[in-house]
Design a protein around this motif. Structure first.
Motif, PDB file in Angstrom:
ATOM      1  N   GLY A  83      87.367 -68.604  81.313  1.00 35.66           N
ATOM      2  CA  GLY A  83      88.343 -68.077  82.433  1.00 35.66           C
ATOM      3  C   GLY A  83      89.844 -67.751  81.443  1.00 35.66           C
ATOM      4  O   GLY A  83      89.800 -68.107  80.330  1.00 35.66           O
ATOM      5  N   PRO A  84      90.496 -66.747  82.003  1.00 35.05           N
ATOM      6  CA  PRO A  84      91.514 -66.156  81.490  1.00 35.05           C
ATOM      7  C   PRO A  84      92.643 -67.268  81.015  1.00 35.05           C
ATOM      8  O   PRO A  84      93.430 -67.226  80.156  1.00 35.05           O
ATOM      9  N   PHE A 113      79.035 -65.490  95.990  1.00 38.28           N
ATOM     10  CA  PHE A 113      78.988 -65.590  94.754  1.00 38.28           C
ATOM     11  C   PHE A 113      80.278 -64.453  94.185  1.00 38.28           C
ATOM     12  O   PHE A 113      80.688 -63.914  95.360  1.00 38.28           O
ATOM     13  N   ALA A 114      80.485 -64.541  92.978  1.00 41.26           N
ATOM     14  CA  ALA A 114      81.621 -63.940  92.567  1.00 41.26           C
ATOM     15  C   ALA A 114      81.349 -62.965  91.410  1.00 41.26           C
ATOM     16  O   ALA A 114      80.694 -63.487  90.431  1.00 41.26           O
ATOM     17  N   LEU A 115      82.218 -61.950  91.268  1.00 40.94           N
ATOM     18  CA  LEU A 115      82.387 -61.410  89.845  1.00 40.94           C
ATOM     19  C   LEU A 115      83.760 -61.761  89.485  1.00 40.94           C
ATOM     20  O   LEU A 115      84.799 -61.402  90.164  1.00 40.94           O
ATOM     21  N   LEU A 116      84.131 -62.920  88.511  1.00 37.06           N
ATOM     22  CA  LEU A 116      85.151 -63.472  88.576  1.00 37.06           C
ATOM     23  C   LEU A 116      85.446 -63.680  87.047  1.00 37.06           C
ATOM     24  O   LEU A 116      84.352 -63.974  86.217  1.00 37.06           O
ATOM     25  N   GLY A 170      91.568 -61.907  89.586  1.00 38.08           N
ATOM     26  CA  GLY A 170      90.633 -61.837  88.442  1.00 38.08           C
ATOM     27  C   GLY A 170      89.389 -61.397  88.859  1.00 38.08           C
ATOM     28  O   GLY A 170      88.371 -61.688  88.386  1.00 38.08           O
ATOM     29  N   GLY A 171      88.858 -60.988  90.215  1.00 37.89           N
ATOM     30  CA  GLY A 171      87.810 -60.270  90.317  1.00 37.89           C
ATOM     31  C   GLY A 171      87.461 -60.173  91.908  1.00 37.89           C
ATOM     32  O   GLY A 171      88.588 -59.882  92.624  1.00 37.89           O
ATOM     33  N   ALA A 172      86.244 -60.614  92.429  1.00 40.58           N
ATOM     34  CA  ALA A 172      85.833 -60.366  93.655  1.00 40.58           C
ATOM     35  C   ALA A 172      84.718 -61.201  94.209  1.00 40.58           C
ATOM     36  O   ALA A 172      83.967 -61.621  93.521  1.00 40.58           O
ATOM     37  N   VAL A 173      84.905 -61.558  95.407  1.00 39.27           N
ATOM     38  CA  VAL A 173      83.975 -62.604  96.164  1.00 39.27           C
ATOM     39  C   VAL A 173      83.232 -61.708  96.925  1.00 39.27           C
ATOM     40  O   VAL A 173      83.496 -61.210  97.894  1.00 39.27           O
ATOM     41  N   LEU A 174      81.713 -62.197  96.922  1.00 38.91           N
ATOM     42  CA  LEU A 174      80.910 -61.298  97.871  1.00 38.91           C
ATOM     43  C   LEU A 174      80.259 -62.129  98.933  1.00 38.91           C
ATOM     44  O   LEU A 174      79.884 -63.404  98.332  1.00 38.91           O
ATOM     45  N   ARG A 175      80.154 -61.991  99.936  1.00 35.71           N
ATOM     46  CA  ARG A 175      79.483 -62.594 100.992  1.00 35.71           C
ATOM     47  C   ARG A 175      78.178 -62.253 101.370  1.00 35.71           C
ATOM     48  O   ARG A 175      77.443 -61.087 101.197  1.00 35.71           O
ATOM     49  N   THR A 176      77.116 -63.180 101.138  1.00 35.36           N
ATOM     50  CA  THR A 176      75.622 -63.173 101.287  1.00 35.36           C
ATOM     51  C   THR A 176      75.185 -63.689 102.434  1.00 35.36           C
ATOM     52  O   THR A 176      75.794 -64.158 103.536  1.00 35.36           O
ATOM     53  N   GLY A 177      73.850 -63.304 102.743  1.00 33.09           N
ATOM     54  CA  GLY A 177      73.160 -63.587 104.029  1.00 33.09           C
ATOM     55  C   GLY A 177      72.476 -64.988 103.553  1.00 33.09           C
ATOM     56  O   GLY A 177      72.884 -65.931 104.650  1.00 33.09           O
ATOM     57  N   VAL A 178      71.961 -65.386 102.620  1.00 29.64           N
ATOM     58  CA  VAL A 178      71.457 -66.565 102.417  1.00 29.64           C
ATOM     59  C   VAL A 178      72.733 -67.738 102.142  1.00 29.64           C
ATOM     60  O   VAL A 178      73.674 -67.256 101.656  1.00 29.64           O
ATOM     61  N   GLU A 215      83.479 -50.251  98.076  1.00 29.20           N
ATOM     62  CA  GLU A 215      84.241 -49.855  96.923  1.00 29.20           C
ATOM     63  C   GLU A 215      85.543 -50.255  96.998  1.00 29.20           C
ATOM     64  O   GLU A 215      86.488 -49.897  97.799  1.00 29.20           O
ATOM     65  N   VAL A 216      86.027 -51.169  95.955  1.00 28.90           N
ATOM     66  CA  VAL A 216      87.326 -51.787  95.909  1.00 28.90           C
ATOM     67  C   VAL A 216      87.745 -51.658  94.495  1.00 28.90           C
ATOM     68  O   VAL A 216      87.292 -51.281  93.504  1.00 28.90           O
ATOM     69  N   SER A 217      89.291 -52.142  94.760  1.00 28.59           N
ATOM     70  CA  SER A 217      90.025 -51.931  93.218  1.00 28.59           C
ATOM     71  C   SER A 217      90.107 -53.606  92.782  1.00 28.59           C
ATOM     72  O   SER A 217      90.847 -54.323  93.854  1.00 28.59           O
ATOM     73  N   TRP A 218      90.296 -53.942  91.541  1.00 21.70           N
ATOM     74  CA  TRP A 218      90.633 -55.363  91.441  1.00 21.70           C
ATOM     75  C   TRP A 218      91.385 -55.102  89.890  1.00 21.70           C
ATOM     76  O   TRP A 218      91.147 -54.131  89.231  1.00 21.70           O
ATOM     77  N   ARG A 219      92.297 -56.129  89.521  1.00 20.11           N
ATOM     78  CA  ARG A 219      93.026 -56.011  88.453  1.00 20.11           C
ATOM     79  C   ARG A 219      92.479 -57.182  87.660  1.00 20.11           C
ATOM     80  O   ARG A 219      92.381 -58.316  87.959  1.00 20.11           O
ATOM     81  N   ALA A 220      91.811 -56.909  86.247  1.00 21.11           N
ATOM     82  CA  ALA A 220      91.334 -57.821  85.283  1.00 21.11           C
ATOM     83  C   ALA A 220      92.821 -58.467  84.348  1.00 21.11           C
ATOM     84  O   ALA A 220      93.478 -57.479  83.926  1.00 21.11           O
ATOM     85  N   ALA A 221      92.865 -59.819  84.608  1.00 22.64           N
ATOM     86  CA  ALA A 221      94.113 -60.415  83.901  1.00 22.64           C
ATOM     87  C   ALA A 221      93.798 -60.393  82.317  1.00 22.64           C
ATOM     88  O   ALA A 221      94.650 -60.092  81.402  1.00 22.64           O
ATOM     89  N   ALA A 222      92.448 -60.705  81.806  1.00 26.06           N
ATOM     90  CA  ALA A 222      92.036 -60.817  80.489  1.00 26.06           C
ATOM     91  C   ALA A 222      90.845 -60.056  80.298  1.00 26.06           C
ATOM     92  O   ALA A 222      90.765 -59.469  79.127  1.00 26.06           O
ATOM     93  N   GLY A 223      90.018 -59.837  81.223  1.00 21.02           N
ATOM     94  CA  GLY A 223      88.878 -59.043  81.035  1.00 21.02           C
ATOM     95  C   GLY A 223      87.777 -60.097  80.928  1.00 21.02           C
ATOM     96  O   GLY A 223      88.037 -61.332  80.750  1.00 21.02           O
ATOM     97  N   GLY A 224      86.247 -59.611  80.814  1.00 23.20           N
ATOM     98  CA  GLY A 224      85.231 -60.354  80.613  1.00 23.20           C
ATOM     99  C   GLY A 224      85.057 -61.211  81.901  1.00 23.20           C
ATOM    100  O   GLY A 224      84.571 -62.642  81.702  1.00 23.20           O
ATOM    101  N   ALA A 225      84.870 -60.674  82.849  1.00 28.24           N
ATOM    102  CA  ALA A 225      84.432 -61.226  84.088  1.00 28.24           C
ATOM    103  C   ALA A 225      83.019 -61.501  84.214  1.00 28.24           C
ATOM    104  O   ALA A 225      81.972 -60.824  83.652  1.00 28.24           O
TER     105      ALA A 225
END
Length: 735
Positions: free
Chosen positions: A54-55, A271-274, A295-303, A331-341
């Motif tokens: 993490g950053p 789960f997330a892209l973080l 630093g990313g986005a959280v996704l809601r799953t069915g399972v 589609e959303v926007s997010w800002r990366a603090a350092a990158g490499g999510a």
């Protein structure tokens, strides 16, 4: 205090200072002899213990060191830290360092090093037994012998090297210079400095503790030194300049587009892209799918808990089109603090799904595609596709919202969504047919007639389990089939077979009605086939819209084979059921398996196709000459080649073979033998194929394909046969 064997001894500071002087003088020579690449590989050992998540802890990238190779798996712990450290390194790395430094050890002037004998117990005076592993490095064997010959000497080397690394005059020499800024250079300098320290320390200590000279040859000294260096490098922090150098390398090597896929562990429906690892609990009531977090986005799953399949693409701009076949797209926007999510769940993630997004900060767009969130009872149905590209912040955009879960989360009434026809076959995914099979449904014929159409004998039933065990034991894929009468139709099932997708079987099976089949295997190959009144109407790999004749229109209506998410094999079975009026059910399969009755198939001979020039033809440049010869001469050549295959195989006295050559056609008995020859334990396969191919209606194909089979039948004499064939063709050519 130092550890020597099981005892703890004190090496006074003046003695350490005296040793440091000799070691410091030797370091420049040793460093100069160490190649950069293995030095860098050693130098990166410390990165395997650094946090890379993490950053808040700095850049989230590292260059991965090579995995060690051990025949038969990694060695068990030996009880010796140095030998265990050596065993963790690739043997090629150890051997390269041994080759680079073997002549350097005798050159070292360590005459000023103090006598350290007093810090060890008396030397071993008994008899030792030495066993070595074939292929083991001399360095590994030498280090092991040293530990037996002079107990405590190797631990003393490690302990003194640790103290010397912190000794001010030595510590200055170990630091990477400011002139080195690239990742490879910083890692190499870091690794070379500590390896040089370990080599100098090992050479000084082992020659001052009463070790027999034969036990302190350079390979043994270097074995101890390399193992010691590995221990030191795993403990030491990377140089301060390494983080910036690694980040610069990651940025320089990051190319677009980039695609990744795998599975992500899900817990708590998320789960997330973080950029970090802590996946927070969030409210997704806004769009029902994704929520932006720092630093990313959280996704809601069915399972709620488990795994979901995912694909991620990083592009240099927005996708050209809006994808189809997805139930939710946001589609959303997010800002990366350092990158490499990374793609992570609350309980972690897969290594190949780490540090996926660009290794630099900035604003990004994220388009999330989801499907299968309502199908939590179907393993593998839920999947996601994420698309990332750099772009200024913009409002959220929703392109699709059709699943029931999304509507519930947004507080909207659930849509009435009709079940797709292929849903009736979802049970297949958890069945014994899930990976590879052919299902054939036949009308207008009873089970016995269907078995005969497949080339099986209804009078010779066997246990399905026994057939399967026999084939596995022989590593054979010989065909077999099980048939069930379902009232008005017969269902034929082939486990990992495909005879029901072939034209001869479909032609015979449909002689009194209709036949349709769906084939699939583990390589994602499929074939959907239909036949009626003894004629094959269509047999294709189903992709997109099929160019099908009118009688198949109703069977294929609404089945989009281009949408791979729907399941091609499931849709194929729907088409089979529509065409024949009958399908296979889970109960049908259970009845087949409970009955445990199968029938071995004698397969049809391969279909004979017209001539198609291709690379590697047996007769090579003479192929064009064949096309100018009259058909009778081509027939003569084809049967000459078949007769030569028979002669070279020593089968000229076989009555059925001789009769087939004389008649220039396979006799009925010969045809059955030819078919049986294609089985795993069949005899004279290439001779029978040569006789079969000589009957090809295309005379040019008859020559080329018969020659191809004949050269295999000729074995060691294949070159002679091909030379004779070329001469005959040249002699027959018009001048």
């Amino acid at each position: 205090m130092e550890t020597a064997g099981d005892a703890v001894v004190e090496v006074p500071d003046p003695v350490l200072a005296e040793l440091a002087g000799s070691v410091a003088a030797a370091l420049p020579l040793i460093v100069a002899r160490i190649p950069r690449s293995p030095a860098a590989e050693l130098g990166r050992l410390g990165t395997t213990t650094d946090s890379d998540t993490g950053p808040s802890r700095g850049p989230a990238w590292r260059v991965r060191t090579r995995a060690p190779f051990h025949s038969g798996g990694p060695p068990p712990p030996s009880g010796s830290p140095v030998r265990d450290a050596l065993g963790s390194l690739p043997s090629s790395l150890i051997d390269r360092l041994l080759g680079a430094l073997e002549l350097t050890v005798p050159e070292l002037d360590l005459s000023g090093a103090p006598d350290l004998t007093a810090f060890l117990g008396p030397p071993f005076s008994g008899t030792i037994g030495i066993a070595s592993v074939v292929g083991a490095s001399e360095a590994v064997t030498g280090a092991a012998i040293l530990e037996q010959v002079r107990p405590g000497a190797v631990p003393l080397v490690v302990a003194l090297a640790r103290r010397l690394a912190a000794h001010p005059p030595i510590a200055i020499l170990l630091a990477a210079g400011p002139e080195t800024t690239d990742e490879h250079g910083v890692a190499a300098a870091h690794g070379a400095a500590r390896l040089a320290l370990a080599v100098a320390t090992a050479a000084a200590v082992l020659h001052r503790v009463s070790v027999p000279p034969w036990a302190t040859e350079p390979p043994a000294v270097l074995g101890v030194a390399i193992g010691t260096a590995a221990l030191l490098l795993r403990e030491a922090p990377m140089p301060a300049s390494y983080a910036a150098a690694l980040l610069a390398r990651a940025r320089a090597e990051y190319l677009l587009p980039r695609h990744s896929s795998g599975t992500v562990p899900v817990s708590g429906h998320r789960f997330a892209l973080l950029e970090g690892t802590d996946v927070p609990e969030v409210d997704v009531g806004g769009n029902g799918l994704v929520t932006v977090v720092p630093g990313g986005a959280v996704l809601r799953t069915g399972v709620e808990t488990g795994q979901v399949r995912i694909m991620l693409s990083v592009l240099d701009g927005p996708p050209p089109d809006i994808a189809t076949g997805w139930e939710e797209i946001v589609e959303v926007s997010w800002r990366a603090a350092a990158g490499g999510a990374s793609l992570v769940g609350p309980d972690g993630g897969q290594p190949q799904l780490r540090r996926l997004t660009p290794p630099w900060p900035g604003d990004y767009r994220l388009r999330v595609h989801a499907r299968g969130r309502d199908d939590t009872d179907q393993p593998g149905a839920e999947c996601y596709e994420l698309v990332v590209w750099q772009a200024p912040a913009a409002p959220e955009t929703v392109y699709a919202r059709s699943d029931r879960l999304g509507h519930r989360l947004r507080g909207e009434p659930e849509p009435a969504r009709p079940e797709r026809p292929e849903a009736a076959y979802r049970w297949l995914r958890g069945s014994t047919l899930s990976e590879a099979a052919t299902v054939t449904v036949v009308t207008g014929a009873d089970a016995a007639a269907v078995l005969r159409a497949f080339g099986a004998d209804p009078a010779r039933p066997e246990s399905m389990r026994a057939i399967s065990e026999d084939l596995m034991g022989r590593q054979s894929i010989d065909p077999w089939v099980a048939v069930l009468d379902v009232g008005g139709a017969a269902v034929a099932v082939e486990y990992n077979g495909w005879q029901g997708s072939t034209a001869p079987v479909l032609t015979r099976a449909s002689a009194g009605g209709r036949a349709a089949s769906m084939f699939w295997n583990v390589n994602a190959l499929t074939r959907l086939s239909f036949a009626e009144d003894g004629e094959v109407l269509l047999s294709v790999e189903p992709f997109g819209d099929l160019d099908a004749p009118p009688p198949l229109g109703a069977a294929l209506a609404g089945l989009d084979f281009a949408d791979h998410h729907r399941g091609k094999r499931l849709m194929g079975l729907v088409a089979v059921q529509r065409f024949t009026g009958h399908g296979i059910t889970a109960d049908d399969l259970a009845r087949i398996e409970a009955a445990d009755i199968g029938f071995r198939i004698v397969p049809d001979l391969p279909t004979l196709y017209p001539r198609q020039p291709q690379y590697g033809d047996t007769v090579g440049p003479t192929t064009e000459t064949l096309a100018r010869l009259p058909a009778p001469e081509l027939r003569d050549l084809a049967w000459w080649a078949a007769a030569e295959a028979v002669r070279y195989a020593g089968l000229g006295e076989d009555p059925e073979i001789a009769a087939s050559v004389a008649a220039r056609a396979l006799t009925p008995d010969a045809r059955l033998r030819a078919r049986r020859s294609q089985l795993h334990d069949g005899e004279h396969r290439w001779v029978w194929l040569a006789l079969h191919r000589a009957t090809n209606p295309d005379p040019v194909a008859a020559v080329t394909q018969t020659l191809d089979a004949a050269r295999y039948a000729a074995g060691a004499y294949a070159a002679n046969l091909v030379a004779d064939a070329d001469a005959r063709i040249a002699g027959s050519a018009p001048h």
